[in-house]
Design an enzyme around this catalytic site. Structure first.
Site, PDB file in Angstrom:
ATOM      1  N   HIS A 107       1.977   4.631  -3.039  1.00  0.00           N
ATOM      2  CA  HIS A 107       2.155   5.896  -2.362  1.00  0.00           C
ATOM      3  C   HIS A 107       3.424   5.917  -2.853  1.00  0.00           C
ATOM      4  CE1 HIS A 107      -1.271   6.279  -0.169  1.00  0.00           C
ATOM      5  NE2 HIS A 107      -1.321   6.037   0.260  1.00  0.00           N
ATOM      6  N   HIS A 144       0.811  -1.559  -0.333  1.00  0.00           N
ATOM      7  CA  HIS A 144      -0.307  -0.139  -0.012  1.00  0.00           C
ATOM      8  C   HIS A 144       0.990   1.181  -0.277  1.00  0.00           C
ATOM      9  CE1 HIS A 144      -3.701   2.373   1.266  1.00  0.00           C
ATOM     10  NE2 HIS A 144      -2.730   2.774   1.887  1.00  0.00           N
ATOM     11  N   GLU A 145       1.905   1.252   1.276  1.00  0.00           N
ATOM     12  CA  GLU A 145       2.488   2.349   0.770  1.00  0.00           C
ATOM     13  C   GLU A 145       3.509   2.813  -0.456  1.00  0.00           C
ATOM     14  OE1 GLU A 145       1.782   4.622   2.812  1.00  0.00           O
ATOM     15  OE2 GLU A 145       0.114   3.205   4.544  1.00  0.00           O
ATOM     16  N   GLU A 152      -4.598   7.872  -2.499  1.00  0.00           N
ATOM     17  CA  GLU A 152      -5.697   6.786  -2.478  1.00  0.00           C
ATOM     18  C   GLU A 152      -4.882   5.620  -3.003  1.00  0.00           C
ATOM     19  OE1 GLU A 152      -4.225   6.843   0.936  1.00  0.00           O
ATOM     20  OE2 GLU A 152      -5.948   4.657   1.206  1.00  0.00           O
TER      21      GLU A 152
END
Lengths: 503, 503
Positions: free
Chosen positions: B271, B267-268, B297
């Site tokens: 980003h 997830h990170e 997101e």
């Protein structure tokens, strides 16, 4: 505004500048510890912006007006009172900062970012020509600064005062002259017998992480508080205070040699305990940072040399070495360890220099800086001048410039006038250490049982508690009732090394 | 000043504010990764000072004048040109920032620092009363902000727009309504068969450092560049861009469960690749940061769910698990791994929620935020309201508040209106993923051979390259020629989970 409100207003403005400078301190720390390589350019911009804003805010004419308005109130207070000290220190810093035009400050920041990069490249390639143009620019900027600051005898004095309040080259010469007169003969007397001490005891296969664990343990032992501090890894060890309750030291490790990490950690631990010892009530005030680099260095050199390189410390070190490096130190005695930690070897690198030769490295830098600033030496001639000086002072032969004129970072960021404080701090460390032992008879026996708290408590009480209220000369007058002097250091050095080398 | 000089002047001022904000970003990162506990108070002051200065500088009337003077020049340029976008984005941000009086900004910073501390304590003690007064203050400040910003239908809209440009609650309702209408029945249909998928595959004794090494490897695999980035440890995972060439992600590890570190890292990493994909020429301009949290997101959820939780990814994950955790995964198949990573379990914690229940957690927060801001709910009644909502949406029974209303940090720093962007980004992730697969037929086979570069390249080209030029709604119109919609996400979810659970 009432007088009380003016004091509050002054404090608010100082606190704001302090916040910006501490933020810049964290950016610098990160640059040397964790920042990915790709971030260098952006970091340079960020640091330049923060430095510019801090300078702008600190030189806001409103601060000058507050200082003017509060002058009488401050003059009526005892010099050692908090407000009188805040006023005195702020006045001095403000007047100095105001002398530089903002354009010059911005040019200094830009030049430093660029010169640091070219210095890194030049040192990696051991090629002075890569750094020459930027260093020439830095010397020129330093001379322009000196003209703005003003001076009596030599422009170099205007720069010196940026690292130690009110210090002049006359003061430096007064102290360096006897130092040189006795250090050179001491080294000459040791030269024929240097082989008598073996430094191989601290060499071998000593894994990086184990060295960090050991040095962390030793930092805790001497009183560095990890609840309000950290130890990290960097190419060059340093200490920085990021604000109340946040003091950071770094360590560099040579996996084939314990000495650099060990002694540099204790050195930085001295800076760290100093930062941690500044009273909380001085935080974010004009007195809350360490300003005198001579006082700063007295603390690091005291713990590194007078504690860390003492015969007594070897007794405490040995069991820890045996614990962290099983079997490696079984045949070593504390006498071996003491001797290895204090072995004398005229060599190229200042930060690895022993106690006897260290100041000789400083002499060379001091001479060169004066010659550059006084226009008696061209930057292009620096490498040659370096090797000539190294030969005459230390007797070493010319080698690559990476181990010569390119070894230190200071000049790349325009810090000219900084080096003498290293030697003066070394002198002060002995004066403070001897005063502490004389003043509190519990310190010596405590050191023998690995209890460093009484020595640290004495430093807290006589050095740290003042924050930046006093220069080194003022502190020595106030706390030791004497003057900064080379004799105690020289007596200590001659006694220790004549005995160690059997002279 | 010529028009060209005015554009330069605007750029210089924006770059300066960006430098200050990036410095603040590093201070926040450090606060959550390396700062010793003792430094918390000073760090709060430093952050408040930097935020205040950034706000002061950005709301300098000179920026307003430059925007006015350049309005005609910008209007004559195509909307997608660099300068037109810079003007449009800066105008919007400036007008918004100008609406808040500096006193309110300072009060927000102080309240956030205090409320964060009380939230940490309240959560540790699972005692809402410790946080109640500060949260009440935050809600009151948010309502005051909304009045200053202005709004048409509800004050909540004024807050929403701070996290996603121009987003209104009417937009949110339009998307959340079909989402809810199909998510709740989907979950209801899964409830009787939740036992069919076993998540124990990812549990066991999985050492911290090995999890970090594995997740670092996977981050590199999906395209996170460690030359311009880092991965560190923090209590709550996050990503922050510290400037060009310096993107930092953090990971939290549960040594008994691989799932949190694995999926949060991916997830990170999403980003992180987004931040690394913003073109260098946008750095330190108005377009150089990620502003739309919906777009942000979409990238994290895309990599976490559509890549990381895909059946295909399990094939690439399994050999790596076997390499990092010898013997532990010998009897596991990629099918087991896929199922374990996608197991559905209505539970308490949003950040650990599965794909099916995740948006239900968001609905609850969205409802509560509107009730608070619209004055329909008192802060004192929050815990009860929370458990009532959790029961009706997820069917879980009341438990301690640490796993309820105290679980998220957002409200403590006054971020009200942020949560909906998590769900909207999730919807957008599916739209972007399907568009990418349809647009470039090489992506799907590449994913099958663990080559993530074509998918990343598509995101670079269609999402990252725009920087902050567009809102999510504008980006979807421009790049996908459609509107943000819940249907693709719901179709994907129903197909995947009906199959996985054998319905």
């Amino acid at each position: 505004m009432s007088t009380a409100e003016k004091w509050d207003q002054l404090q608010t403005r100082i606190a704001e500048v302090d916040d910006i400078q501490k933020a810049a301190g964290l950016l610098s720390w990160d640059q040397q510890t964790y920042m990915p390589a790709g971030g260098a350019g952006a970091r340079g911009e960020q640091l330049a912006t923060l430095e510019r804003i801090a300078h702008e805010r600190f030189t806001d004419p409103a601060i000058g007006e507050l200082l003017d308005d509060l002058a009488d109130d401050a003059a009526a207070l005892p010099a050692e009172s908090f407000r009188a000290s805040v006023w005195r220190i702020t006045r001095r810093r403000y007047d100095r900062a105001k002398k530089l035009p903002p354009d010059l400050v911005a040019e200094m920041a830009r030049t430093s970012a660029r010169a640091f990069e070219s210095w890194v490249k030049a040192r990696a390639a051991s090629d002075f020509s890569i750094f020459e143009a930027d260093l020439t620019h830095q010397v020129e900027l330093a001379r322009r600064q000196a003209e703005y600051f003003g001076y009596e005898d030599t422009p170099y004095d205007a720069l010196l005062a940026g690292y130690e309040p009110n210090l002049t080259s006359a003061d430096v010469d007064r102290l360096f002259s006897p130092l040189r007169d006795r250090l050179v003969p001491l080294l000459d007397s040791l030269r024929p017998v240097l082989h008598r001490v073996d430094d191989s005891t601290l060499r071998g296969d000593l894994p990086h992480d184990t060295q960090i664990a050991l040095t962390g343990d030793i930092l805790g032992l001497i009183g560095f508080d990890f609840r309000t501090g950290r130890q990290d890894i960097s190419a060059h060890p340093f200490t920085t205070g990021i604000g109340l309750g946040d003091t950071r030291i770094t360590t560099a490790v040579d996996p084939d040699n314990l000495a650099p990490a060990l002694f540099a950690s204790i050195h930085e631990g001295g800076h760290g305990t100093h930062d941690q010892g500044i009273p909380a009530e001085l935080d974010r005030t004009a007195l809350g940072v360490v300003e005198s680099l001579v006082i700063a260095e007295s603390q690091s050199r005291l713990w590194e040399n007078l504690v860390g390189r003492s015969r007594n410390f070897a007794d405490h070190l040995l069991p820890r070495l045996r614990e962290y490096f099983p079997a490696k130190f079984d045949d070593i005695t504390a006498d071996h360890l003491y001797a290895a930690g204090s072995s004398v070897a005229p060599d190229y690198i200042r930060v690895q220099a022993d106690e006897v030769t260290y100041c000789l490295h400083i002499f060379l830098r001091y001479e060169i800086e004066r010659e550059l600033i006084e226009g008696r030496l061209a930057v292009a001639d620096l490498p040659e001048r370096w090797w000539q000086g190294m030969h005459s002072l230390l007797g070493v032969e010319p080698a690559e410039d990476a181990r010569g004129v390119l070894q230190d970072v200071h000049w790349s960021y325009g810090a000219i006038g900084y080096f003498p404080t290293y030697a003066l701090g070394t002198l002060l460390s002995v004066q403070l250490y001897e005063a502490a032992l004389a003043d509190d008879p519990s310190i010596q026996p405590a050191l023998q049982s690995a209890d460093f708290a009484p020595l640290l408590a004495w430093m807290r009480q006589h050095v740290h508690r003042h924050g930046s209220a006093w220069s080194a000369a003022e502190l020595v007058a106030l706390e030791l009732d004497t003057e900064l002097s080379a004799e105690p250091f020289l007596d200590y050095l001659e006694d220790k090394y004549r005995a160690l080398y059997g002279l």
